[in-house]
Design a protein around this motif. Structure first.
Motif, PDB file in Angstrom:
ATOM      1  N   GLY A   1       0.747  -1.262  -0.093  1.00 43.06           N
ATOM      2  CA  GLY A   1       0.051  -0.035   0.084  1.00 43.06           C
ATOM      3  C   GLY A   1       0.867   1.039  -0.073  1.00 43.06           C
ATOM      4  O   GLY A   1       2.019   1.072   0.443  1.00 43.06           O
ATOM      5  N   LEU A   2       0.380   2.281  -0.689  1.00 42.26           N
ATOM      6  CA  LEU A   2       0.796   3.726  -0.403  1.00 42.26           C
ATOM      7  C   LEU A   2      -0.034   4.468   0.065  1.00 42.26           C
ATOM      8  O   LEU A   2      -1.060   4.970  -0.616  1.00 42.26           O
ATOM      9  CB  LEU A   2       1.501   3.975  -2.042  1.00 42.26           C
ATOM     10  N   SER A   3       0.363   5.082   1.205  1.00 41.39           N
ATOM     11  CA  SER A   3      -0.580   5.847   1.941  1.00 41.39           C
ATOM     12  C   SER A   3      -0.471   7.366   1.116  1.00 41.39           C
ATOM     13  O   SER A   3       0.539   7.741   1.259  1.00 41.39           O
ATOM     14  CB  SER A   3      -0.238   6.203   3.327  1.00 41.39           C
TER      15      SER A   3
ATOM     16  N   ILE B   1       4.748   4.969   3.775  1.00 43.10           N
ATOM     17  CA  ILE B   1       4.679   6.356   3.435  1.00 43.10           C
ATOM     18  C   ILE B   1       5.662   7.063   2.920  1.00 43.10           C
ATOM     19  O   ILE B   1       6.819   6.748   3.185  1.00 43.10           O
ATOM     20  CB  ILE B   1       4.685   7.099   5.188  1.00 43.10           C
ATOM     21  N   ALA B   2       5.425   7.465   1.608  1.00 36.81           N
ATOM     22  CA  ALA B   2       6.423   7.667   0.676  1.00 36.81           C
ATOM     23  C   ALA B   2       6.616   9.338   0.673  1.00 36.81           C
ATOM     24  O   ALA B   2       5.760  10.190   1.252  1.00 36.81           O
ATOM     25  CB  ALA B   2       6.092   7.441  -0.690  1.00 36.81           C
TER      26      ALA B   2
ATOM     27  N   LYS C   1       3.845  12.023  -5.776  1.00 34.98           N
ATOM     28  CA  LYS C   1       3.328  12.664  -7.199  1.00 34.98           C
ATOM     29  C   LYS C   1       3.497  11.753  -8.271  1.00 34.98           C
ATOM     30  O   LYS C   1       2.819  11.685  -9.299  1.00 34.98           O
ATOM     31  CB  LYS C   1       4.390  14.026  -7.425  1.00 34.98           C
ATOM     32  N   THR C   2       4.717  10.911  -8.367  1.00 31.84           N
ATOM     33  CA  THR C   2       5.053  10.060  -9.280  1.00 31.84           C
ATOM     34  C   THR C   2       3.985   8.947  -9.371  1.00 31.84           C
ATOM     35  O   THR C   2       3.292   8.727 -10.533  1.00 31.84           O
ATOM     36  CB  THR C   2       6.429   9.263  -9.406  1.00 31.84           C
ATOM     37  N   MET C   3       3.697   8.142  -8.233  1.00 31.95           N
ATOM     38  CA  MET C   3       2.810   7.189  -8.150  1.00 31.95           C
ATOM     39  C   MET C   3       1.413   7.516  -8.281  1.00 31.95           C
ATOM     40  O   MET C   3       0.610   6.842  -8.999  1.00 31.95           O
ATOM     41  CB  MET C   3       3.015   6.262  -6.792  1.00 31.95           C
TER      42      MET C   3
END
Length: 110
Positions: free
Chosen positions: A26-28, A57-58, A64-66
């Motif tokens: 997952g990407l929060s 948590i990126a 922005k990229t994802m």
């Protein structure tokens, strides 16, 4: 399905597919590393929804990229082992629908 139900379903799927070569990550999108309150809130929501798979948590640049071109939450992206985008799925799904999608993607890549 509700967000809470889907998080639980994804946690079950992460466990069921462990060792198969398929992983759920997952990407929060709402937690900001520079804001501890959003980090805590995101973590609490993930845990209360039954989340027990890798959730990242990126940095802003990764987010922005994802999230480029994403206009539906949740948006799920499937990548192959080489990091190439395979398909994009929009919206929440039932556990059985996720199984159908996962199996289709895995069979196409086999």
């Amino acid at each position: 399905p509700s967000c809470l139900q889907e998080m639980g379903d994804l946690s079950e799927l992460a466990k069921e597919y462990k060792g198969s070569g398929f992983r759920i990550i997952g990407l929060s999108a709402d937690a900001m590393p520079e804001n501890p309150d959003t980090l805590l809130s995101s973590k609490e929501m993930f845990e209360s929804a039954g989340g027990n798979f890798t959730n990242i948590i990126a940095s802003q640049s990764v987010i922005k990229t994802m999230l480029q071109g994403v206009n539906t939450v949740p948006t799920t992206k499937f990548y192959d082992s080489e990091g190439r985008l395979v398909t994009v799925v929009h919206g929440a799904k039932s556990k059985q629908k996720w199984i159908d999608i996962i199996e289709t993607v895995m069979n196409e890549k086999a």
